[in-house]
Design a protein around this motif. Structure first.
Motif, PDB file in Angstrom:
ATOM      1  N   GLU A 191       2.132  -7.078  -2.960  1.00  0.00           N
ATOM      2  CA  GLU A 191       1.098  -6.045  -2.907  1.00  0.00           C
ATOM      3  C   GLU A 191       1.414  -5.056  -1.795  1.00  0.00           C
ATOM      4  OE1 GLU A 191      -3.404  -6.463  -3.813  1.00  0.00           O
ATOM      5  OE2 GLU A 191      -3.159  -6.829  -1.666  1.00  0.00           O
ATOM      6  N   GLN A 192       1.251  -3.777  -2.102  1.00  0.00           N
ATOM      7  CA  GLN A 192       1.468  -2.743  -1.090  1.00  0.00           C
ATOM      8  C   GLN A 192       0.344  -2.790  -0.071  1.00  0.00           C
ATOM      9  OE1 GLN A 192       1.703   0.765  -3.525  1.00  0.00           O
ATOM     10  NE2 GLN A 192       3.907   0.551  -3.786  1.00  0.00           N
ATOM     11  N   THR A 193       0.668  -2.401   1.152  1.00  0.00           N
ATOM     12  CA  THR A 193      -0.303  -2.407   2.233  1.00  0.00           C
ATOM     13  C   THR A 193      -1.129  -1.138   2.198  1.00  0.00           C
ATOM     14  OG1 THR A 193       1.275  -3.619   3.584  1.00  0.00           O
ATOM     15  CG2 THR A 193      -0.550  -2.593   4.733  1.00  0.00           C
ATOM     16  N   PHE A 194      -2.420  -1.290   2.377  1.00  0.00           N
ATOM     17  CA  PHE A 194      -3.270  -0.118   2.544  1.00  0.00           C
ATOM     18  C   PHE A 194      -3.506   0.069   4.030  1.00  0.00           C
ATOM     19  CE2 PHE A 194      -5.951  -3.808   1.990  1.00  0.00           C
ATOM     20  CZ  PHE A 194      -6.864  -3.689   3.010  1.00  0.00           C
ATOM     21  N   VAL A 195      -3.849   1.265   4.428  1.00  0.00           N
ATOM     22  CA  VAL A 195      -4.030   1.571   5.849  1.00  0.00           C
ATOM     23  C   VAL A 195      -5.404   1.093   6.305  1.00  0.00           C
ATOM     24  CG1 VAL A 195      -4.107   3.416   7.562  1.00  0.00           C
ATOM     25  CG2 VAL A 195      -2.495   3.543   5.668  1.00  0.00           C
ATOM     26  N   ASN A 196      -5.403   0.304   7.372  1.00  0.00           N
ATOM     27  CA  ASN A 196      -6.656  -0.158   7.980  1.00  0.00           C
ATOM     28  C   ASN A 196      -7.172   0.887   8.964  1.00  0.00           C
ATOM     29  OD1 ASN A 196      -6.679  -2.765   6.781  1.00  0.00           O
ATOM     30  ND2 ASN A 196      -5.119  -3.424   8.234  1.00  0.00           N
ATOM     31  N   ARG A 197      -8.372   0.664   9.438  1.00  0.00           N
ATOM     32  CA  ARG A 197      -8.911   1.550  10.482  1.00  0.00           C
ATOM     33  C   ARG A 197      -8.163   1.361  11.794  1.00  0.00           C
ATOM     34  NH1 ARG A 197     -14.833  -0.452   9.389  1.00  0.00           N
ATOM     35  NH2 ARG A 197     -13.570  -1.983   8.351  1.00  0.00           N
ATOM     36  N   ASP A 198      -7.622   0.179  11.992  1.00  0.00           N
ATOM     37  CA  ASP A 198      -6.929  -0.175  13.220  1.00  0.00           C
ATOM     38  C   ASP A 198      -5.422   0.004  13.014  1.00  0.00           C
ATOM     39  OD1 ASP A 198      -5.914  -1.393  15.513  1.00  0.00           O
ATOM     40  OD2 ASP A 198      -6.397  -3.422  14.833  1.00  0.00           O
ATOM     41  N   ALA A 199      -4.826   0.976  13.698  1.00  0.00           N
ATOM     42  CA  ALA A 199      -3.393   1.258  13.533  1.00  0.00           C
ATOM     43  C   ALA A 199      -2.528   0.070  13.927  1.00  0.00           C
ATOM     44  CB  ALA A 199      -3.011   2.488  14.344  1.00  0.00           C
ATOM     45  N   ALA A 200      -2.884  -0.625  15.004  1.00  0.00           N
ATOM     46  CA  ALA A 200      -2.097  -1.785  15.440  1.00  0.00           C
ATOM     47  C   ALA A 200      -2.128  -2.882  14.380  1.00  0.00           C
ATOM     48  CB  ALA A 200      -2.622  -2.313  16.770  1.00  0.00           C
ATOM     49  N   THR A 260      -2.559  -2.434  11.176  1.00  0.00           N
ATOM     50  CA  THR A 260      -1.766  -1.956  10.042  1.00  0.00           C
ATOM     51  C   THR A 260      -0.284  -2.190  10.288  1.00  0.00           C
ATOM     52  OG1 THR A 260      -3.425  -0.283   9.517  1.00  0.00           O
ATOM     53  CG2 THR A 260      -1.228   0.056   8.614  1.00  0.00           C
ATOM     54  N   LEU A 261       0.171  -1.922  11.507  1.00  0.00           N
ATOM     55  CA  LEU A 261       1.579  -2.151  11.836  1.00  0.00           C
ATOM     56  C   LEU A 261       1.944  -3.626  11.742  1.00  0.00           C
ATOM     57  CD1 LEU A 261       2.065   0.307  14.822  1.00  0.00           C
ATOM     58  CD2 LEU A 261       3.122   0.446  12.566  1.00  0.00           C
ATOM     59  N   LYS A 262       1.084  -4.499  12.237  1.00  0.00           N
ATOM     60  CA  LYS A 262       1.353  -5.936  12.172  1.00  0.00           C
ATOM     61  C   LYS A 262       1.379  -6.416  10.723  1.00  0.00           C
ATOM     62  CE  LYS A 262      -0.336  -7.124  16.746  1.00  0.00           C
ATOM     63  NZ  LYS A 262      -1.372  -7.815  17.512  1.00  0.00           N
TER      64      LYS A 262
END
Length: 172
Positions: free
Chosen positions: A70-79, A81-83
């Motif tokens: 599954e592709q990652t969607f962007v979370n509100r928290d950038a850190a 999302t990177l993890k």
């Protein structure tokens, strides 16, 4: 054909293996690779290692022919999302290292394929996975999502095969 679906996560990485015989789908196994047991924070590198080794063990045990993530969607928290992106990298790397081609699907594409609606809820997805894989018991919500990803990939592979066959018929 066996298809491995992977739902990437840093704490819980869901996986599910299905068989595809023509238009029939069957459940083989599903589970969750867990890191940071009991809420204890573990160093990121160690967590990624656990995910990689766990996924490699699943691939070795069930010998899938194809994989999907599954592709990652962007979370509100950038850190965060990177993890999550790093965990997704592991989900792509392990099957690629085993020589598998890996499909990638957006969450809405998985839901649309499995349920028929791109914004379906988790309960609807789990219900439709149970309909398509009778008797399945989920190791957890992440494993159910992974099975949905595997089903999505199976349907896309079937569609691709049909297009190839119909394209060959047109050539005479």
């Amino acid at each position: 054909m066996r298809v491995l679906g992977i739902d990437p996560g840093l704490r819980n990485m869901g996986w599910g293996v299905i068989t595809v015989e023509g238009s029939r789908l069957g459940h083989v196994a599903n589970g969750v690779i867990r890191t940071g047991q009991d809420g204890a924070e573990t160093e990121l590198g160690a967590r990624l290692s656990v995910l990689f080794r766990g996924l490699c063990a699943v691939i070795a045990q069930y010998a899938p022919d194809a994989a999907a993530v599954e592709q990652t969607f962007v979370n509100r928290d950038a850190a965060g999302t990177l993890k999550l992106g790093q965990a997704r990298g592991i989900a792509l790397l392990a099957p690629a290292e085993a020589g598998l081609q890996v499909g990638e699907y957006a969450p809405n594409a998985v839901k649309k394929t499995v349920v028929g609606v791109g914004h379906a809820g988790k309960e609807q997805v789990q219900h439709m996975v149970r309909v398509q894989l009778p008797g399945v018991s989920f190791a957890g919500p992440d494993a159910a999502d992974a099975l949905a990803i595997a089903i999505c990939h199976a349907h896309h592979l079937q569609g691709r095969a049909l297009r190839v066959v119909s394209g060959q018929r047109g050539v005479a």
